[in-house]
Design an enzyme around this catalytic site. Sequence first.
Site, PDB file in Angstrom:
ATOM      1  N   LYS A   6       0.791  -1.236   0.169  1.00 45.07           N
ATOM      2  CA  LYS A   6      -0.087   0.048   0.098  1.00 45.07           C
ATOM      3  C   LYS A   6       0.904   1.308   0.021  1.00 45.07           C
ATOM      4  O   LYS A   6       0.629   2.128  -0.904  1.00 45.07           O
ATOM      5  CB  LYS A   6      -0.976   0.053   1.319  1.00 45.07           C
ATOM      6  CG  LYS A   6      -2.053  -1.053   0.962  1.00 45.07           C
ATOM      7  CD  LYS A   6      -2.661  -1.352   2.582  1.00 45.07           C
ATOM      8  CE  LYS A   6      -3.767  -2.523   2.280  1.00 45.07           C
ATOM      9  NZ  LYS A   6      -4.437  -2.904   3.737  1.00 45.07           N
ATOM     10  N   GLN A  39      -4.560  -1.111   9.431  1.00 41.04           N
ATOM     11  CA  GLN A  39      -4.436  -2.501   9.204  1.00 41.04           C
ATOM     12  C   GLN A  39      -5.004  -3.613  10.194  1.00 41.04           C
ATOM     13  O   GLN A  39      -4.728  -3.551  11.208  1.00 41.04           O
ATOM     14  CB  GLN A  39      -2.818  -2.726   8.767  1.00 41.04           C
ATOM     15  CG  GLN A  39      -2.747  -4.102   8.151  1.00 41.04           C
ATOM     16  CD  GLN A  39      -3.264  -4.315   6.767  1.00 41.04           C
ATOM     17  OE1 GLN A  39      -3.286  -3.380   6.040  1.00 41.04           O
ATOM     18  NE2 GLN A  39      -3.757  -5.604   6.602  1.00 41.04           N
ATOM     19  N   ASP A  90     -11.135   3.178   4.288  1.00 39.35           N
ATOM     20  CA  ASP A  90     -11.268   1.746   4.061  1.00 39.35           C
ATOM     21  C   ASP A  90     -12.944   1.496   3.985  1.00 39.35           C
ATOM     22  O   ASP A  90     -13.414   0.550   3.843  1.00 39.35           O
ATOM     23  CB  ASP A  90     -10.890   0.875   5.168  1.00 39.35           C
ATOM     24  CG  ASP A  90      -9.615  -0.315   4.860  1.00 39.35           C
ATOM     25  OD1 ASP A  90      -9.942  -0.320   3.638  1.00 39.35           O
ATOM     26  OD2 ASP A  90      -9.242  -0.741   5.658  1.00 39.35           O
TER      27      ASP A  90
END
Length: 299
Positions: free
Chosen positions: A53, A97, A120
């Site tokens: 990422k 994460q 997200d």
Amino acid sequence: MAARIDGKAAAASVVERVKVEAARLSEASGVRPGLAVILVGEDAASQVYVANKGKMAESCGFRSLTHRLPAETSEADLIALIEKLNADPAIHGILQQLPLPGPLDARRVIAAITPEKDVDGLTVINAGRLASDVLDEVLLPCTPAGAMLLVRQTLGDDLSGKSAVVVGRSQLVGKPMARLLLAANATVTVAHSRTADLAAVCRSADILVAAVGRPQMIRGDWVKDGAVVIDVGINRVPAPEKGEGKTRLVGDVAYEEALEHAGAITPVPGGVGPMTIAMLMANTVIAAYRAAGLPAPTF
């Protein structure tokens, strides 16, 4: 034989568009999109995902920050970092994460992210905006957003008259995918482990989305002839033919069987997977445009 839906090519196209939009934003306002990724602990897979990422964000011209915290980090300290990033005008996207180690509560941690930086798409606020069709303010969950882009590329933007079945009802994929299909005028059924005669329900679908996390659960004869099949599953299974202890990736759909029935299908790997990180980049540039008070691009 079914047409193969190339997620790698679609993801590359999204990323190229993100680069263009990031450069345009910088020229118009001096704003450079900023993405902060937080990794707690030493999970090997998560370390790979975070590194990928970060590299992708840099390739898009973003300001990319990675915060690596020890597994014993307290929830209070983690939330304090998130609140600091919430207040930082140079950061437009915050990604925590997952999974989190041990006693850390993912729901409380995700809830600490301001919805406008929730790239997200996991906060309750963004879920509510999607459920309420407030699509000009929402940041969509990346995997369903990427899957929906593949559907639109295959069938067009208006799915009127199409029957869609989503197998899986998770907050991460199943439910938001169903809402996106509804927003495109499809008639949607959400199926799951307690659905009676699941095979028959699947056979009714013009669009079949598999998001259950069970290797090759959807058999080929569950697929309606000509259907578009979107396989979200990524499962690692033994592959003794490759050698002792070797594994391979498969989806939730029995791919080779489904090829005989589907009109188009995503492979695993190379289907929905590449779209997830691409849509994360898209969400970050969208968030940066909104923070600058400019009309955000659509993907």
